[in-house]
Scaffold this motif. Structure first.
Motif, mmCIF file in Angstrom:
data_model
loop_
_atom_site.group_PDB
_atom_site.id
_atom_site.type_symbol
_atom_site.label_atom_id
_atom_site.label_comp_id
_atom_site.label_asym_id
_atom_site.label_seq_id
_atom_site.Cartn_x
_atom_site.Cartn_y
_atom_site.Cartn_z
ATOM 1 N N ARG A 1 0.734 -1.126 -0.142
ATOM 2 C CA ARG A 1 -0.234 -0.056 0.192
ATOM 3 C C ARG A 1 0.824 1.277 0.130
ATOM 4 N N ARG A 2 0.458 2.207 -0.540
ATOM 5 C CA ARG A 2 0.965 3.517 -0.970
ATOM 6 C C ARG A 2 1.017 4.669 0.532
ATOM 7 N N GLY A 3 -0.015 4.143 1.140
ATOM 8 C CA GLY A 3 -0.138 5.087 2.612
ATOM 9 C C GLY A 3 -1.635 5.261 2.605
ATOM 10 N N PRO A 4 -1.983 6.057 3.549
ATOM 11 C CA PRO A 4 -3.507 6.314 3.797
ATOM 12 C C PRO A 4 -4.205 6.982 2.479
ATOM 13 N N ARG A 5 -5.391 6.386 2.392
ATOM 14 C CA ARG A 5 -6.301 6.826 1.205
ATOM 15 C C ARG A 5 -7.013 7.724 1.536
ATOM 16 N N VAL A 6 -7.571 8.545 0.614
ATOM 17 C CA VAL A 6 -8.814 9.484 0.916
ATOM 18 C C VAL A 6 -9.922 8.979 -0.014
ATOM 19 N N ILE A 7 -11.002 8.457 0.825
ATOM 20 C CA ILE A 7 -12.232 7.839 0.114
ATOM 21 C C ILE A 7 -13.381 8.769 0.531
ATOM 22 N N HIS A 8 -14.006 8.970 -0.636
ATOM 23 C CA HIS A 8 -15.351 9.724 -0.425
ATOM 24 C C HIS A 8 -16.472 8.805 -0.657
ATOM 25 N N THR A 9 -17.461 8.999 0.143
ATOM 26 C CA THR A 9 -18.799 8.288 0.213
ATOM 27 C C THR A 9 -19.893 9.197 -0.653
ATOM 28 N N ARG B 1 -4.630 15.915 -6.657
ATOM 29 C CA ARG B 1 -3.701 17.110 -7.093
ATOM 30 C C ARG B 1 -2.598 17.643 -6.145
ATOM 31 N N SER B 2 -2.997 17.016 -5.049
ATOM 32 C CA SER B 2 -2.039 17.232 -3.897
ATOM 33 C C SER B 2 -1.346 16.090 -3.643
ATOM 34 N N GLY B 3 -1.412 15.207 -4.311
ATOM 35 C CA GLY B 3 -0.726 13.778 -4.125
ATOM 36 C C GLY B 3 -1.299 12.515 -3.399
ATOM 37 N N ALA B 4 -2.570 12.833 -3.154
ATOM 38 C CA ALA B 4 -3.296 11.568 -2.358
ATOM 39 C C ALA B 4 -3.592 10.391 -3.114
ATOM 40 N N ASP B 5 -3.775 9.391 -2.649
ATOM 41 C CA ASP B 5 -4.358 8.194 -3.458
ATOM 42 C C ASP B 5 -5.993 8.392 -3.053
ATOM 43 N N ARG C 1 -2.886 15.553 5.276
ATOM 44 C CA ARG C 1 -2.863 14.977 6.418
ATOM 45 C C ARG C 1 -2.696 13.375 6.257
ATOM 46 N N ALA C 2 -3.167 12.933 4.902
ATOM 47 C CA ALA C 2 -2.627 11.724 4.587
ATOM 48 C C ALA C 2 -1.324 11.541 4.223
ATOM 49 N N ALA C 3 -0.574 12.587 3.924
ATOM 50 C CA ALA C 3 0.812 12.689 3.592
ATOM 51 C C ALA C 3 1.620 12.690 4.794
ATOM 52 N N GLY C 4 0.932 12.954 5.883
ATOM 53 C CA GLY C 4 1.477 12.929 7.265
ATOM 54 C C GLY C 4 1.864 14.554 7.980
#
Length: 329
Positions: free
Chosen positions: A8-16, A58-62, A275-278
């Protein structure tokens, strides 16, 4: 999502929430009831949850959309817009029903007025949301508009089943104030991050001062949570529940706005991506403020800046990439 090596690349951003198609007209003024207005322009965009996911990507999130997408011209537009940014759609297409539209009227002040239809984006199930398979550390975005109508019960049931390590990000929207007390408290009890504008915070707390409202929102959240309240070009306030003291103010970057549609979504998308990027919450909020400032200078909802464009704006204000004043040699 995994890399080619299966890690895994790290925390993801998931929208519901609801990915819609925005049909946007610019008008000199809203017509009076029963009246008429001539549109100065017309455009058609993928919007709704798309705005946040594009900003995050666009800010690098998965980034992943777990919400439902229809079959038809609107659904195709949503999928194409997300695919262009590398955003996955985890849920299967809803058969025989297209995605709805949001009709947006924009005045010269950049203020916008909405009329929304409902379509396939409301046909979520516990199983369709589950295709995103969030794990500890992932950030799951929830809209207050999903806590009404057909989406309410499956969304709540799915949220109840998430591991406690999954970060739930609540964007309450105008709908949150109209929920029953029990439903509001149930949602707040599972919220890790509250991110709203000042009006929405005031509707929850009864406090018009955004500083006081930020603190009052934080007081209603569980341990480990954070409240973030935006006030347009002025910036935002951040209050972490576990930190004693007044909310921290992060100033904005005022611009000559041409279109505020999607500005709050851009702020949220960049906030959660950082935040996902730390990043810590203050760093994330500074960059989100800069992103929102850039977005209002562009027409269209899903027109968030890239991370490099945010860096450029910060540099123009004498700030480093974290939004901190550069030390002079």
């Amino acid at each position: 999502m995994t890399t080619h090596e299966g890690q895994r690349r790290g925390p993801r951003v998931i929208h519901t929430a609801q990915a819609l198609v925005d049909e946007v007209v610019e008008v000199d003024a809203l017509p009076v009831r029963g009246g008429n207005a001539v549109a100065l322009s017309y455009a058609r965009y993928a919007g709704g949850a798309v705005n946040i996911l594009v900003a995050a990507a666009r800010s690098g999130a998965d980034a992943v959309l777990a919400g439902a997408v229809g079959t038809g011209a609107n659904g195709d537009l949503v999928r194409a817009a997300l695919a262009a940014e590398g955003v996955a759609v985890s849920s299967p297409p809803v058969p025989d029903l297209d995605t709805g539209i949001c009709f947006v009227m924009i005045e010269p002040s950049a203020e916008r007025t909405f009329v929304t239809t409902q379509g396939a984006e409301r046909r979520i199930t516990v199983e369709s949301l589950g295709t995103a398979a969030p794990v500890d550390g992932d950030l799951v975005c929830v809209s207050g508009f999903s806590l009404v109508g057909l989406t309410r019960d499956p969304l709540l049931a799915w949220l109840d089943g998430l591991d406690h390590g999954v970060v739930v990000v609540l964007d309450p929207g105008a709908a949150f104030a109209d929920l029953t007390d029990d439903l509001r408290e149930r949602a707040l009890a599972r919220t890790t991050v509250w991110t709203s504008n000042a009006d929405e915070a005031a509707q929850l707390t009864g406090l018009s001062d955004p500083v006081a409202a930020t603190g009052a929102v934080a007081d209603r959240l569980p341990a480990g949570a954070v409240a973030i309240v935006r006030d347009g070009p002025k910036g935002c306030w951040v209050r972490e529940v576990d930190i004693v003291g007044e909310p921290t103010y992060l100033p904005g970057f005022p611009q000559d706005a041409v279109d505020t549609n999607g500005a709050g979504d851009t702020h949220t998308g960049v906030l959660v991506a950082c935040r996902a990027a730390g990043a810590d919450w203050e760093t994330a909020a500074r960059r989100a403020n800069a992103a929102g400032a850039i977005k209002v200078t562009r027409r269209g909802p899903a027109t968030a800046p890239t991370a490099a464009e945010i860096d450029t704006l910060l540099d123009q204000h004498g700030l480093d990439q974290q939004g901190l004043a550069r030390q002079r040699g």
